[in-house]
Design a protein around this motif. Structure first.
Motif, PDB file in Angstrom:
ATOM      1  N   ARG A 117       0.822  -1.226   0.000  1.00 26.57           N
ATOM      2  CA  ARG A 117       0.000   0.000   0.000  1.00 26.57           C
ATOM      3  C   ARG A 117       0.844   1.260   0.000  1.00 26.57           C
ATOM      4  N   PHE A 118       2.018   1.154   0.604  1.00 24.09           N
ATOM      5  CA  PHE A 118       2.856   2.345   0.719  1.00 24.09           C
ATOM      6  C   PHE A 118       3.602   2.652  -0.571  1.00 24.09           C
ATOM      7  N   ALA A 119       3.438   1.754  -1.558  1.00 19.93           N
ATOM      8  CA  ALA A 119       4.071   2.012  -2.844  1.00 19.93           C
ATOM      9  C   ALA A 119       3.068   2.668  -3.794  1.00 19.93           C
ATOM     10  N   GLY A 120       1.863   2.904  -3.331  1.00 18.29           N
ATOM     11  CA  GLY A 120       0.836   3.432  -4.240  1.00 18.29           C
ATOM     12  C   GLY A 120       0.578   4.905  -4.026  1.00 18.29           C
ATOM     13  N   ASN A 121      -0.701   5.249  -4.110  1.00 12.45           N
ATOM     14  CA  ASN A 121      -1.121   6.643  -4.004  1.00 12.45           C
ATOM     15  C   ASN A 121      -1.197   7.046  -2.528  1.00 12.45           C
ATOM     16  N   THR A 122      -0.129   7.687  -2.051  1.00 13.16           N
ATOM     17  CA  THR A 122      -0.093   7.995  -0.620  1.00 13.16           C
ATOM     18  C   THR A 122      -1.053   9.133  -0.265  1.00 13.16           C
ATOM     19  N   LEU A 161       5.739   3.011 -13.823  1.00 12.25           N
ATOM     20  CA  LEU A 161       6.820   3.374 -12.880  1.00 12.25           C
ATOM     21  C   LEU A 161       6.417   2.900 -11.492  1.00 12.25           C
ATOM     22  N   GLU A 162       7.336   2.257 -10.792  1.00 14.09           N
ATOM     23  CA  GLU A 162       6.985   1.719  -9.462  1.00 14.09           C
ATOM     24  C   GLU A 162       7.692   2.461  -8.353  1.00 14.09           C
ATOM     25  N   TRP A 163       6.944   2.751  -7.282  1.00 13.73           N
ATOM     26  CA  TRP A 163       7.545   3.337  -6.080  1.00 13.73           C
ATOM     27  C   TRP A 163       8.072   2.216  -5.201  1.00 13.73           C
ATOM     28  N   ARG A 164       9.144   2.464  -4.499  1.00  9.93           N
ATOM     29  CA  ARG A 164       9.648   1.446  -3.557  1.00  9.93           C
ATOM     30  C   ARG A 164       8.640   1.301  -2.416  1.00  9.93           C
ATOM     31  N   PRO A 165       8.388   0.056  -1.966  1.00 12.31           N
ATOM     32  CA  PRO A 165       7.295  -0.161  -1.015  1.00 12.31           C
ATOM     33  C   PRO A 165       7.664   0.120   0.445  1.00 12.31           C
ATOM     34  N   ALA A 166       8.453   1.160   0.703  1.00 11.86           N
ATOM     35  CA  ALA A 166       8.859   1.441   2.078  1.00 11.86           C
ATOM     36  C   ALA A 166       7.990   2.552   2.662  1.00 11.86           C
TER      37      ALA A 166
END
Ligand code: HEM
Length: 410
Positions: free
Chosen positions: A22-27, A383-388
């Motif tokens: 979830r933290f790699a998506g739309n924060t 494009l992917e965000w890191r899931p941290a």
């Protein structure tokens, strides 16, 4: 998981897990949801199951960051010696960010004073030189992965030079820092090599001081042991690498995907600064700083926080607080009231934000000058965000451009 805290338990029956995809998506949506369901102070579970409070209200975050008496960075100011901090906060004994009081002020003061003497004109020239060197390595290919090949390498090369490391060692130090920040299997070996390199550097600077940050930290940090100095150098270099790399990457993503920046890509320059500032509001590289401990019971954002509770300051959440957030997307141009650099005793120390800005701005300007038709190599939504939960950075930023010869080879 450390022993469950009965006091924190009540609110934590509805706790939000602070880990996972979830933290790699739309924060933006995530923080909106959290604020709606929990208010400015959210009961969360850290990876490993430990309870904590995530502060996403701007006023509350500001209070935690600036009241070091009530919100300690050193957990042993409110816990006994048998306490084991939750693994997810990354507590490391003796590390700068987990010190409080005079010891902290002395060590961070030495780093800050040493960085303050960096010549900004020289810095800009170094940034241009390293940016050109990195671009030379991929310019003939017509394609590159800018996080790995550019954004991550640039800050550590520049910082390594500032610390007086020989040019011949910089690339391998940059590689080791990346390995450590990825937490890969060989991270321990990379850490060992980093410590050995720093020990050698400190010995040589003690014998032959120069106009570099290491020599000045040695001079200003009276009483600081070599092991402590190595830790401090690691915090300074790794803080600059990860955070500045993500600042560069997030701003480049914005410029490559948002039509408002199209003119900049075809020659103009004025909005690189605007993209960098907008990112500090919308996609800030440090999303959350884990690890503050309440030294006594207190009220925070309508919650009762007990002595010893763990607090995570959600900088991205605080920036998104509707009470402070620039009302319209993209209107953050001249507004610098974000919490991207933290604040208070443990905030990003002066002059690090200014140095980071010179690095980020130069990195982007040189890239756009050298590769004027640079464009994404994949659709934006791939494009992917890191899931941290604590950082906001891209896993990769693949681009294409017209191949050219390098400056040195061409
Ligand atoms: C030249 C580049 C940089 C250097 C040398 C640097 C150095 C540091 C150091 C030494 C600290 C620890 C301070 C302490 O605990 O007392 C720190 C904290 C911090 N830095 Fe930076 N930094 C750099 C770039 C950045 C960037 C680009 C960002 C984000 C946009 C950033 C965000 C932060 C934040 C949020 C903290 C505070 C963490 C907390 O409250 O615990 N830094 N930085």
């Amino acid at each position: 998981m450390t022993a469950p805290d009965p006091q924190i338990g009540g609110a934590h029956s509805e706790a939000v897990p602070l880990y996972g995809r979830r933290f790699a998506g739309n924060t933006e949506e995530l923080f909106r949801e959290m604020r709606r369901d929990h208010g400015p102070v959210v009961p969360v579970l850290l990876e490993g199951g430990d309870p904590a409070w995530l502060v996403i209200g701007y006023r509350e975050a500001h209070r935690v960051l600036t009241d070091g008496q009530l919100f300690a960075r050193d957990p042993y100011r409110c816990h006994g010696p048998d306490y084991v901090p939750p693994p997810a906060v990354g507590y490391t004994p003796g590390m700068l960010m987990f010190l409080d009081g005079d010891a902290h002020a002395h060590r961070v003061g030495a780093a800050s004073a040493a960085l303050a003497e960096v010549d900004q004109f020289q810095l800009r020239a170094d940034c241009e030189r390293f940016a050109d060197r990195l671009i030379d390595a991929f310019t003939a290919a017509g394609e590159a992965e800018l996080m790995e090949q550019y954004a991550y390498r640039m800050p550590v090369l520049v910082m390594g030079g500032m610390f007086g490391m020989p040019d011949s060692e910089l690339m391998s130090v940059a590689q080791d820092m990346k390995t450590m920040s990825d937490g890969r299997e060989d991270a321990i070996d990379a850490y060992g090599r980093f410590v050995a390199t720093m020990r050698g550097l400190i010995e040589s600077k003690r014998e032959w001081p120069g106009p570099d940050v290491t020599s000045r930290m040695l001079a200003y940090g009276t009483g600081v042991t070599d092991d402590e100095l190595i830790h401090d150098i690691l915090v300074v270099i790794s803080g600059s690498q990860e955070n500045t790399a993500n600042w560069i990457g997030n701003a480049l993503r914005l410029m490559l995907t948002d039509d408002r920046f199209a003119a900049t890509l075809s020659g103009g320059r004025h909005s690189v600064g605007q993209a960098l500032n907008e990112v500090l509001w919308e996609d800030t590289p440090v999303k959350a700083v884990p690890g503050r401990w309440a030294t006594r019971d207190t009220q925070l954002g309508g919650r009762t926080v007990r002595a010893g509770d763990v607090i995570v300051v959600g900088l991205a959440g605080a920036n998104a607080d509707p009470q402070v957030r620039p009302a319209v997307h993209g209107d953050s141009g001249g507004n610098h009231a974000h919490l991207a650099f933290g604040t208070g005793d443990h905030g990003c120390p002066h002059p690090a934000p200014e140095l980071a800005e010179v690095m980020a701005q130069t990195a982007i300007e040189v890239l756009l000058d050298r590769l004027p038709d640079v464009r994404l190599a994949v659709p934006e939504d791939e494009l992917e965000w890191r899931p941290a939960f604590h950082l906001r950075g891209l896993s990769a930023l693949p681009v294409r451009f017209t191949p050219a010869f390098g400056i040195e080879s061409g």
